[in-house]
Design an enzyme around this catalytic site. Structure first.
Site, PDB file in Angstrom:
ATOM      1  N   THR A 184      49.728  30.406  28.070  1.00 24.10           N
ATOM      2  CA  THR A 184      48.461  31.074  28.382  1.00 24.10           C
ATOM      3  C   THR A 184      48.426  32.500  27.847  1.00 24.10           C
ATOM      4  OG1 THR A 184      48.282  29.751  30.383  1.00 24.10           O
ATOM      5  CG2 THR A 184      46.907  31.721  30.249  1.00 24.10           C
ATOM      6  N   GLU A 185      47.258  32.888  27.330  1.00 25.69           N
ATOM      7  CA  GLU A 185      47.086  34.236  26.774  1.00 25.69           C
ATOM      8  C   GLU A 185      45.942  34.964  27.470  1.00 25.69           C
ATOM      9  OE1 GLU A 185      48.830  33.347  22.309  1.00 25.69           O
ATOM     10  OE2 GLU A 185      46.823  34.199  22.519  1.00 25.69           O
ATOM     11  N   SER A 214      42.499  28.717  29.697  1.00 23.83           N
ATOM     12  CA  SER A 214      42.780  27.285  29.566  1.00 23.83           C
ATOM     13  C   SER A 214      42.566  26.761  28.148  1.00 23.83           C
ATOM     14  CB  SER A 214      41.890  26.493  30.534  1.00 23.83           C
ATOM     15  OG  SER A 214      42.210  26.792  31.869  1.00 23.83           O
ATOM     16  N   ILE A 248      52.638  34.301  33.383  1.00 24.44           N
ATOM     17  CA  ILE A 248      53.868  33.567  33.092  1.00 24.44           C
ATOM     18  C   ILE A 248      54.830  33.646  34.271  1.00 24.44           C
ATOM     19  CG2 ILE A 248      55.767  33.273  31.482  1.00 24.44           C
ATOM     20  CD1 ILE A 248      52.882  32.820  30.316  1.00 24.44           C
ATOM     21  N   GLU A 284      53.014  18.061  34.280  1.00 30.37           N
ATOM     22  CA  GLU A 284      52.669  19.320  34.939  1.00 30.37           C
ATOM     23  C   GLU A 284      51.543  19.127  35.950  1.00 30.37           C
ATOM     24  OE1 GLU A 284      51.059  23.849  33.930  1.00 30.37           O
ATOM     25  OE2 GLU A 284      51.654  22.523  32.286  1.00 30.37           O
ATOM     26  N   ARG A 335      48.612  25.297  72.388  1.00 33.97           N
ATOM     27  CA  ARG A 335      47.573  26.297  72.641  1.00 33.97           C
ATOM     28  C   ARG A 335      46.562  25.760  73.655  1.00 33.97           C
ATOM     29  NH1 ARG A 335      46.259  31.689  72.574  1.00 33.97           N
ATOM     30  NH2 ARG A 335      44.085  32.005  71.946  1.00 33.97           N
ATOM     31  N   GLN A 385      41.420  27.930  60.448  1.00 32.54           N
ATOM     32  CA  GLN A 385      40.341  28.108  61.422  1.00 32.54           C
ATOM     33  C   GLN A 385      40.758  27.601  62.797  1.00 32.54           C
ATOM     34  OE1 GLN A 385      37.469  29.624  60.879  1.00 32.54           O
ATOM     35  NE2 GLN A 385      36.451  29.183  62.833  1.00 32.54           N
TER      36      GLN A 385
END
Length: 389
Positions: free
Chosen positions: A128-129, A134, A159, A243, A269, A337
């Protein structure tokens, strides 16, 4: 489902990993989250336990195990309250090292893959740059061949392991005029002259170092070309299925952790004279999320099983990442929540989970990009095939 995909050996591995993480990792998590730096000793311990070598050849110190051991590795890393630590581990083992194993020659495998498996070297994948995001094909980093060297100029961003890593697997254009057909992959040591890294300040994943890397006339030997010149884009595409599945598995695992924690909290609770797990509105909301997460988990496991058999599951992996990261975000939002004000407190895990999970629909290809990829497959009937045999 456990009996369908996991053997007794898998379960023993899971128990061993859980025990290791509780003893060796969890006591240090808060420190690493505060400093944004993971101490080197833990990398070596992971290496000694064989965790970095799960899917790599035995000749380099790996274990050569099936992909469901990787699933276990990923899932358990999501349950120790630091997605940043988890990211540092799996980015090393399944991003950088995947390219070393697939495209590296014997010298690279001996000098970089083997010590990566043992935990002596830390790697980062640099694709990635700053101006590309993307859009991999739009990268501007170049590697121009001059005699027996390549001269690399350009920059990479977002990175993981980019600041403290020992080496980079770098995508750069060797023939800029050819667009994505002119990209090649290189092995670059992080301590070379002309390499500089700046640490980025992130919303989540605080324990991991994420860097912006600059290459200013960095010289590397021609032998550091990985695979064939001009084949970088196909190499990158080839590994995207894994990935995306990794990020999908991470997502369903952290959502499961959030649900389990919330159920435990709700059982203790009390409000209006009873524990809050007795209130229908909360019970039904939690059931909805548990159902969505289970659907993702079943789909993800099925895709992993096919990938493990050598099938090209780019569509399924893309769907898995898209859906699982969305479901995880929605689930963790609701779980926070349900804890009320305590969910907003950093001493409770939901606050960190909420921040860490938000990267899911962004990293590894944004949800918007994934939807367009799927649109091409589903609507335009585009059939993607393995880029490299």
């Amino acid at each position: 489902m456990d009996s369908l995909y996991f053997t007794e050996e898998h379960q023993l591995f899971r128990e061993s990993l859980k025990d290791f993480l509780q003893k060796e990792v969890v006591p240090h998590i808060e420190k690493w989250e505060k400093t944004g730096s993971i101490e080197r000793f833990i990398w070596k311990k992971f290496g000694e336990m064989g965790f970095f070598g799960i899917r790599y050849p035995e000749v380099y110190g790996g274990l050569n195990l099936d992909l469901f051991y990787t699933v276990i590795f990923l899932e358990e890393l999501q349950k120790i309250k630091s997605a940043g630590f988890a990211a540092a581990m799996w980015a090393h083992s399944y991003l950088a090292m995947t390219h070393l194993n697939a495209e590296g020659d014997e010298r690279i495998k001996q000098d970089y893959l083997a010590p990566s498996i043992s935990g002596d070297k830390i790697g980062a994948l640099c694709i990635t740059e700053p101006f590309g995001g993307s859009d991999v094909a739009a990268m501007r980093t170049t590697a121009i061949k001059k005699g027996d060297k390549y001269i690399i100029n350009g920059s990479k961003t977002f990175i993981t392991n980019g600041v403290y890593g020992d080496y980079y697997v770098v995508a750069a254009k060797t023939s800029p005029e050819l667009g994505n057909k002119g990209i090649s992959m290189f092995l670059v040591d992080s301590n070379l002259k002309g390499v500089s890294a700046v640490k980025l300040d992130k919303l989540g994943w605080r324990a991991s170092d994420t860097g912006e890397i600059a290459f200013d006339d960095v010289e590397i030997p021609v032998e550091n070309l990985m695979g064939e010149e001009g084949k970088g884009f196909p190499y990158i595409m080839q590994h995207f299925a894994l990935e995306r599945l990794i990020m999908a598995i991470n997502a369903h695992a952290r959502a499961e952790y959030a649900i389990d924690y919330t159920i435990e909290y709700m059982s203790q609770r009390e409000a209006f004279g009873r524990t809050i797990d007795k209130f229908q509105v909360l019970r039904h909301k939690l059931v909805d999320h548990a159902t969505d997460v289970e659907h993702c988990k079943v789909f993800n496991y099925a895709a992993v099983a096919r990938l493990d058999k050598g099938e090209y599951v780019v569509k399924e992996a893309t769907m898995a990442k898209l859906k699982s990261t969305t479901v995880a975000d929605e689930t963790i939002y609701s779980c926070l929540q349900m804890l009320g004000g305590y969910g907003y407190m950093e001493e409770y895990p939901l606050a960190r989970l909420f921040r860490d999970s938000r990267l899911g629909p962004i990293g590894g290809g944004t949800s918007e990009i994934l939807k367009e990829i799927l649109s091409k497959m589903i609507i335009d009937k585009q059939n993607y095939k393995p880029a490299v045999k």
